[in-house]
Design an enzyme around this catalytic site. Sequence first.
Site, PDB file in Angstrom:
ATOM      1  N   ASP A  15       0.828  -1.213   0.000  1.00 30.81           N
ATOM      2  CA  ASP A  15       0.000   0.000   0.000  1.00 30.81           C
ATOM      3  C   ASP A  15       0.863   1.265   0.000  1.00 30.81           C
ATOM      4  OD1 ASP A  15      -2.419   1.315  -0.034  1.00 30.81           O
ATOM      5  OD2 ASP A  15      -2.595   1.390   2.144  1.00 30.81           O
ATOM      6  N   HIS A  32       2.190   3.363  -9.146  1.00 37.39           N
ATOM      7  CA  HIS A  32       2.054   1.931  -9.458  1.00 37.39           C
ATOM      8  C   HIS A  32       3.256   1.458 -10.277  1.00 37.39           C
ATOM      9  CE1 HIS A  32      -1.810   2.210  -7.687  1.00 37.39           C
ATOM     10  NE2 HIS A  32      -2.401   2.837  -8.690  1.00 37.39           N
ATOM     11  N   LEU A 128      10.347 -20.879  -3.838  1.00 39.47           N
ATOM     12  CA  LEU A 128       9.422 -19.919  -3.220  1.00 39.47           C
ATOM     13  C   LEU A 128       8.078 -19.989  -3.942  1.00 39.47           C
ATOM     14  CD1 LEU A 128       8.821 -17.413  -1.390  1.00 39.47           C
ATOM     15  CD2 LEU A 128       9.679 -15.995  -3.259  1.00 39.47           C
TER      16      LEU A 128
HETATM   17  C1  IPE Z   1      -5.493  -2.687  -0.120  1.00 37.71           C
HETATM   18  O1  IPE Z   1      -5.167  -1.359  -0.300  1.00 37.71           O
HETATM   19  C2  IPE Z   1      -5.454  -3.409  -1.434  1.00 37.71           C
HETATM   20  C3  IPE Z   1      -4.138  -3.575  -2.031  1.00 37.71           C
HETATM   21  C4  IPE Z   1      -2.990  -3.212  -1.516  1.00 37.71           C
HETATM   22  C5  IPE Z   1      -4.115  -4.241  -3.288  1.00 37.71           C
HETATM   23  P1  IPE Z   1      -6.274  -0.221  -0.437  1.00 37.71           P
HETATM   24  O2  IPE Z   1      -5.537   1.044  -0.568  1.00 37.71           O
HETATM   25  O3  IPE Z   1      -7.222  -0.559  -1.526  1.00 37.71           O
HETATM   26  O4  IPE Z   1      -7.020  -0.333   0.955  1.00 37.71           O
HETATM   27  P2  IPE Z   1      -7.945   0.714   1.694  1.00 37.71           P
HETATM   28  O5  IPE Z   1      -8.979   1.152   0.704  1.00 37.71           O
HETATM   29  O6  IPE Z   1      -7.061   1.857   2.108  1.00 37.71           O
HETATM   30  O7  IPE Z   1      -8.491  -0.027   2.857  1.00 37.71           O
HETATM   31  C1  IPE Z   2      -1.692   0.192  -3.305  1.00 41.11           C
HETATM   32  O1  IPE Z   2      -1.455   1.560  -3.321  1.00 41.11           O
HETATM   33  C2  IPE Z   2      -1.929  -0.351  -4.698  1.00 41.11           C
HETATM   34  C3  IPE Z   2      -3.292  -0.817  -4.926  1.00 41.11           C
HETATM   35  C4  IPE Z   2      -4.251  -0.805  -4.060  1.00 41.11           C
HETATM   36  C5  IPE Z   2      -3.565  -1.347  -6.220  1.00 41.11           C
HETATM   37  P1  IPE Z   2      -2.635   2.604  -3.358  1.00 41.11           P
HETATM   38  O2  IPE Z   2      -2.986   2.884  -4.764  1.00 41.11           O
HETATM   39  O3  IPE Z   2      -3.761   2.169  -2.495  1.00 41.11           O
HETATM   40  O4  IPE Z   2      -1.927   3.861  -2.729  1.00 41.11           O
HETATM   41  P2  IPE Z   2      -2.517   4.877  -1.665  1.00 41.11           P
HETATM   42  O5  IPE Z   2      -2.938   4.078  -0.473  1.00 41.11           O
HETATM   43  O6  IPE Z   2      -3.661   5.571  -2.316  1.00 41.11           O
HETATM   44  O7  IPE Z   2      -1.368   5.779  -1.380  1.00 41.11           O
HETATM   45 MG    MG Z   3      -4.154   2.407  -0.482  1.00 35.83          MG
END
Ligand code: IPE
Ligand code: IPE
Ligand code: MG
Length: 325
Positions: A15, A32, A128
């Site tokens: 995240d 990303h 792994l």
């Molecule tokens: C969780 O992250 C999903 C992934 C890392 C793929 P999100 O950014 O979607 O989670 P919330 O919305 O903050 O809970």
């Molecule tokens: C995690 O990073 C990637 C996915 C959920 C696909 P985010 O896109 O949720 O990044 P933040 O949390 O908005 O910074």
């Molecule tokens: Mg996020």
Amino acid sequence: MTPGVPPRHVACIMDGNGRWAQHRGLERTHGHMAARAALEAAVDGALEHEVEWLTLFAFSTENWSRPEEEVSFLVRFLAQHVIGRGARSMHERGVRLRLLGRTDPRVPAEVLDRLREAEELTRDNSTLQLSLAFNYGGRQDLCEAARSLLLQEVPAAEITDENLARHMLLPELPDVDLLLRTGGEHRLSNFLLWHCAYAELVFLDVLWPDFRTVHLRHAVELYQQRQRRFGTVGRTDAADAAAPTVAGTAAAPPDAAPPAVEATAPAIGTGLVPSLAPSALLSLPTSIASHLGATLWDGLRETARSTLHRLTGEPTGPGRDNQSS
Ligand code: IPE
Ligand code: IPE
Ligand code: MG
């Protein structure tokens, strides 16, 4: 530090990509893109620590609600860069790659083809087991398992932990030992709800694109300092005296024989109380000795901090990373 048993299954909620990009005045999609190096670091770190299973959360069932451009970028990026280019290098390192998630008509056929090719290429590897959770939701996984049990007309009396697990998306997926989330949020976001029942949770402030093997090493060290009890009262004072525990070494169900373990020195600044039971060492009643032990430990830690401060002139407060168990 004295090494304990490494976690067998590490699961990671990757995240913070969007925030990483926004902090730099970039589009979220750049975050990303930058996440690729972090994903490789996670695989390298898992190989370094001889982790058997690594499960990475790449896209949740709820992530479909993001803006369309971001979703379509994520879906294609996964196939083109993460799987396409990365598959061969993973294959060479003995990584078996698998997709963990339901198929969905919104995932283009060529993306699915790439994923299936990568699964096929790496299917005989065993160093792994890497599962990429894409279009994954813990609740949906449980509902699917329940549906599958019903469809097979399994009698109610035969619905057990083991049987239900056999009907989940990836039946071989073991319980998670260490759940790691980057990005500073303290939640599961519908990830591996069943498998995380007794996972040790580590939350790091680092944003996912900045994640490197050093962060995984840190998380593993924190894990190895935890005491896992699985609902028991833990070790008795006598057992503590014989063999002090560290977290990673107690990763066995309650009815298993206690493993032989080594003591570990807790790292300064982690905010963790040492796992040594002071009562065993001092022959005092547990309540008094525990209090005394914690006080002594706090004093030692403070002395170490102020000495470090005097020597280096640098502030030596507790680290930024948060941990909870
Ligand atoms: C969780 O992250 C999903 C992934 C890392 C793929 P999100 O950014 O979607 O989670 P919330 O919305 O903050 O809970
Ligand atoms: C995690 O990073 C990637 C996915 C959920 C696909 P985010 O896109 O949720 O990044 P933040 O949390 O908005 O910074
Ligand atoms: Mg996020």
